[in-house]
Write a protein that holds these residues in place. Structure first.
Motif: not given
Length: 98
Positions: A33, A35, A44-46, A52, A76-78, A87, A89-90
């Motif tokens: 991911d 953002s 951001l990168t996951a 992250v 993971p997602h950002v 920001f 993070v999940t």
């Protein structure tokens, strides 16, 4: 921004010149991911490597890193909020933890 299958990097392309301006490397596994901040040159990168990373388009190397818990599983997602100041993070946790 582009990613190449099989690589763990993000490429920053010039549409005008059709060339890579910068390569952002640091993840040890697939990037899942991305953002982009609406406020500045940050993104951001996951990754599947359970990290992250925060990057600045103007700099080589990440400017910040968050290591996800070892109990994390899944992708993971950002995401940046609309201001670019916050920001999120999940990631799913094993055994329904967290």
């Amino acid at each position: 921004f582009t990613g190449t299958k099989g690589q763990n990097a993000i490429h920053y392309w010039s549409v005008y010149d059709n060339k890579i301006l910068r390569k952002f490397r640091g993840h040890s596994d697939k990037i899942l991911d991305v953002s982009i901040s609406p406020a500045d040159d940050m993104f951001l990168t996951a990754s599947k490597d359970r990290t992250v990373r925060l990057w600045n388009v103007q700099q080589a190397g990440c400017v910040g890193q968050m290591d996800l818990p070892s109990q994390s599983e899944g992708e993971p997602h950002v995401a940046f909020d609309g201001t670019g100041m916050v920001f999120a993070v999940t990631v799913a946790m094993a055994g329904k933890q967290g």
